[in-house]
Design an enzyme around this catalytic site. Structure first.
Site, PDB file in Angstrom:
ATOM      1  N   HIS A   1       0.838  -1.209   0.000  1.00 15.63           N
ATOM      2  CA  HIS A   1       0.000   0.000   0.000  1.00 15.63           C
ATOM      3  C   HIS A   1       0.869   1.254   0.000  1.00 15.63           C
ATOM      4  O   HIS A   1       0.696   2.148  -0.853  1.00 15.63           O
ATOM      5  CB  HIS A   1      -0.905  -0.021   1.237  1.00 15.63           C
ATOM      6  CG  HIS A   1      -1.779   1.182   1.391  1.00 15.63           C
ATOM      7  ND1 HIS A   1      -3.113   1.179   1.075  1.00 15.63           N
ATOM      8  CD2 HIS A   1      -1.510   2.445   1.838  1.00 15.63           C
ATOM      9  CE1 HIS A   1      -3.633   2.375   1.312  1.00 15.63           C
ATOM     10  NE2 HIS A   1      -2.677   3.162   1.777  1.00 15.63           N
ATOM     11  N   GLU A   2       1.800   1.326   0.945  1.00 11.82           N
ATOM     12  CA  GLU A   2       2.642   2.524   1.021  1.00 11.82           C
ATOM     13  C   GLU A   2       3.538   2.653  -0.201  1.00 11.82           C
ATOM     14  O   GLU A   2       3.846   3.765  -0.639  1.00 11.82           O
ATOM     15  CB  GLU A   2       3.463   2.517   2.303  1.00 11.82           C
ATOM     16  CG  GLU A   2       2.633   2.527   3.583  1.00 11.82           C
ATOM     17  CD  GLU A   2       1.619   3.660   3.647  1.00 11.82           C
ATOM     18  OE1 GLU A   2       1.859   4.718   3.024  1.00 11.82           O
ATOM     19  OE2 GLU A   2       0.584   3.493   4.308  1.00 11.82           O
TER      20      GLU A   2
ATOM     21  N   HIS B   1       1.707   4.470  -2.898  1.00 13.95           N
ATOM     22  CA  HIS B   1       1.850   5.921  -2.735  1.00 13.95           C
ATOM     23  C   HIS B   1       3.208   6.382  -3.254  1.00 13.95           C
ATOM     24  O   HIS B   1       3.323   7.435  -3.906  1.00 13.95           O
ATOM     25  CB  HIS B   1       1.743   6.299  -1.255  1.00 13.95           C
ATOM     26  CG  HIS B   1       0.362   6.334  -0.698  1.00 13.95           C
ATOM     27  ND1 HIS B   1      -0.675   7.023  -1.291  1.00 13.95           N
ATOM     28  CD2 HIS B   1      -0.161   5.777   0.433  1.00 13.95           C
ATOM     29  CE1 HIS B   1      -1.769   6.890  -0.562  1.00 13.95           C
ATOM     30  NE2 HIS B   1      -1.489   6.141   0.492  1.00 13.95           N
TER      31      HIS B   1
ATOM     32  N   HIS C   1       3.295   6.798  -6.907  1.00 11.37           N
ATOM     33  CA  HIS C   1       2.587   8.021  -7.306  1.00 11.37           C
ATOM     34  C   HIS C   1       3.533   9.221  -7.236  1.00 11.37           C
ATOM     35  O   HIS C   1       3.461  10.140  -8.077  1.00 11.37           O
ATOM     36  CB  HIS C   1       1.393   8.216  -6.370  1.00 11.37           C
ATOM     37  CG  HIS C   1       0.283   9.032  -6.936  1.00 11.37           C
ATOM     38  ND1 HIS C   1      -0.868   9.289  -6.244  1.00 11.37           N
ATOM     39  CD2 HIS C   1       0.125   9.676  -8.125  1.00 11.37           C
ATOM     40  CE1 HIS C   1      -1.688  10.030  -6.970  1.00 11.37           C
ATOM     41  NE2 HIS C   1      -1.100  10.292  -8.114  1.00 11.37           N
TER      42      HIS C   1
END
Length: 675
Positions: free
Chosen positions: A464-465, A468, A471
């Site tokens: 999940h991290e 990010h 991105h």
């Protein structure tokens, strides 16, 4: 002595020179950077030249570059390796930075230049990206009170300054409660605990300076303890300490702080002409209104609650079979759910955990990014802010893309949770500036010489991290205002939640989920059993999340509650909250909402993004390949590299061609039949 924070950094990749920075360097550096930024902003506002995009918008973007650089270094330290000096600096900086921001947006000459450009926006020959930056800058000034005058303007400055102080205090109180509490475990208390929990407890004891193993309030330790300890009395003691963070009385109690924050947020919204804070906050999000948020959450709540109540009945029967009278309690749920998972899916955490080594999961995240986007990751030895940190040079076709830093282990000086931040964001206005991106987690640190083992949920957090981080790393815009994760709050979780799906790809697990002792890959039947149980206990997980999101929304609609704890209780009672499930984040430790206003009236954002992430991964499934090059290229072009260069809904429509419904989310959580 010179201040290294104010020098031109010649470190590799332009990293802050952490090996030379002292805590006492930060205050003079921030003061000097603020003076420099104020002078630059004043020069823009007082320019004798007619306002233009370059001499106003771009010049404003460049005005506080040194301040951004100094604060990037400071907040990396303050969030992940705090101490008394850094906590004091945070308390000092909060009102200073708020005052500076208020000075900028309340400068009438500066806003007049921005407003004149915005009024003439159709005649300026701007690129699409420049037009977007102008629109956002103008909107940000308006929402910050640029048109307010006199007493209203002065009061708004006071409110924002006080909010910045309270948010910092809330965070530090929570960190103090988490840091100070631990429960020693005697030899008999270790009964029934798997080896990995015992090892983590021993490592936590060493960190606390205790003579033996302890349970702390770190999620990666307390959750497995609650899953496996047959000692109901110890589970209760640990659980009640966990949920009591921020409401223990004394100097670290957050209840009065939360009440004041909510009152000030309401006042801020009304000063700006909004009916309440929810209306103010949601205006710029994809959802747009509280009604749309509530509609989504309630469409998920009802099937989730039904599933949770059905599960609770089964777990309570198991509790009674063990000879306990009375109802199922919150400290029982994880223990009996784990036992039920073992019975129904022939699966338990102790069997899975040796296959989820931290280093192998990092490799897996990197390998997926390589197959999807052509990124390469090479470890580099550079000065970082803590010995536990590691860094990688990220390249594509030999060209530098980003520096990625991983800080994975829990420690008493680190705030709880997991997050991604950028010490430096990608932009092109000041040259080809490549980002420095940090992933911070709180995994249990193993004893020296042993592999760090993750739960499956921990591994999902890592992916999940890293979503990010992608991105940030793949951002390809000119202006920092729209770089990387600078998007609508209910869109920012799309890349992170989407990336979690690649952990579930069987070929990824077959290659990287290898046993810590034997090196053997996870057997295919175990992979199948694990993935088959992926929706197990989703009634519980969904209820604890949605309840938190609905309480957050209720806090910010209408008049602020004088007693947030009473309002929390009223919302939960009206929902029919199952008694054996608590909110994932009760008010006194709801850092998402009260440590700043990033997720205030916006905790729903994870679920709003989940509606899209389930549909986005389906695009790869429809292509017949989880690494389909054409779909990956569209994902990078329209989502990961675009930042906030266009409205979020437009970006998603360009990627997928349509907006999804809630059905994909319900299906992904195994709740579609319960609807």
């Amino acid at each position: 002595m010179t201040n290294p924070l104010l020098e031109d950094w010649t470190t590799p990749f332009g990293l802050p020179p952490f090996d030379r920075i002292r805590d006492e360097d930060f205050l003079p550096a921030v003061d000097a950077a603020l003076d420099e930024a104020r002078a630059a902003v004043a020069a823009v506002a007082a320019s004798p030249e007619p306002p233009g995009f370059a001499n106003t918008i771009e010049a404003l973007d460049l005005a506080d570059r040194r301040l951004d650089r100094v604060l990037g270094a400071f907040y990396a330290l303050a969030g992940a390796d705090s101490n008394e000096a850094r906590e004091a600096l945070m308390r000092d900086f909060a009102p200073k930075l708020s005052a500076y921001a208020s000075e900028v947006v309340s400068n009438p000459a500066l806003f007049a230049r921005i407003d004149s450009l915005w009024q003439a926006r159709d005649d300026l020959g701007l690129s699409a990206e420049q037009r977007r930056v102008l629109d956002l800058t103008h909107r940000n000034f308006l929402r910050a009170g640029a048109r307010l005058e006199g007493d209203a303007a002065d009061r708004l400055k006071e409110v924002k300054m006080r909010l910045s102080v309270l948010g910092t205090q809330f965070s530090q109180n929570l960190l103090a409660d988490e840091r100070d509490w631990f429960m020693p475990l005697a030899k008999a208390d270790l009964e029934g605990l798997p080896d990995f929990v015992i090892e983590a407890a021993r490592a936590a004891g060493e960190d606390k300076g205790a003579p033996g193993p302890v349970v702390t309030l770190n999620r990666s330790l307390i959750v497995p303890f609650l899953q496996f300890s047959p000692r109901r009395d110890l589970r209760r003691r640990a659980y009640e300490a966990w949920v009591a963070r921020g409401e223990n009385g004394g100097d670290t109690d957050n209840r009065a702080i939360a009440a004041e924050i909510l009152s000030l947020r309401e006042e801020r919204a009304r000063l700006l002409g909004y009916a309440d804070f929810a209306a103010f906050k949601l205006e710029t999000e994809m959802a747009g209104s509280a009604d749309r948020v509530r509609d989504l959450l309630m469409r998920v709540w009802e099937p989730a609650r039904r599933a949770a109540l059905s599960d609770a009945a089964r777990l309570e029967a198991m509790l009674r079979a063990d000879g306990f009278d009375g109802p199922l309690e919150p400290w029982d749920w994880r223990f009996y759910a784990e036992r039920r998972r073992k019975a129904e899916h022939d699966l338990d955490e102790a069997e899975l955990k040796p296959f989820f080594q931290l280093d192998r999961m990092v490799e897996a995240a990197f390998a997926c990014a390589n197959r999807l986007f052509g990124l390469e990751f090479a470890p580099v030895d550079v000065p970082l802010y803590h010995p536990d940190c590691r860094a990688w040079n990220v390249t594509r076709n030999g060209a530098h893309v980003a520096l990625f830093v991983g800080d994975y282990f829990a420690r008493g000086s680190k705030r709880s949770g997991a997050w991604c931040s950028a010490m430096r964001s990608q932009q092109k206005l000041a040259g080809d500036i490549r980002p420095i991106v940090v992933n911070v987690c709180n995994f249990a640190k193993p004893p020296a010489g042993r592999a760090a083992l993750l739960s499956y949920d921990d591994a999902r957090t890592l992916f999940h991290e890293f979503g990010h981080a992608l991105h940030q790393m793949l951002s390809d815009v000119t202006y920092q205002l729209i770089s990387g994760t600078s998007v609508a709050r209910d869109f920012v979780e799309l890349p992170s939640q989407l990336y979690e799906h690649w952990l579930e790809v069987p070929e990824v697990l077959a290659e990287f989920a290898t046993h810590a002792e034997t090196g053997q890959p996870m057997p295919r039947d175990l992979i199948d059993r694990m993935l088959g149980a992926s929706t197990f206990d989703q009634g519980f997980a969904t209820v604890e999340f949605v309840a938190s999101a609905l309480v957050d929304l209720a806090f910010h609609e209408g008049a602020a509650p004088a007693d947030p704890m009473q309002r929390q209780a009223e919302v939960l009672e009206a929902l029919g909250m199952p008694r054996a499930i608590r909110m994932r984040h009760a008010t006194p430790h709801f850092a998402h909402v009260f440590s700043g206003d990033g997720y205030s009236s916006g905790y729903y954002s994870y679920m709003w993004s989940e509606v899209m992430d389930a549909d986005a991964f389906a695009a790869f499934e429809e292509a017949g390949d989880p690494f389909d090059p054409e779909t990956a290229a569209r994902l990078e072009r329209f989502i990961l590299s675009a930042g906030g260069s266009r409205p979020a809904e437009e970006l998603y429509l360009d990627f997928r061609g349509r907006m999804p419904g809630v059905e994909a989310l319900l299906k992904g959580r195994g709740l579609l039949g319960a609807a």
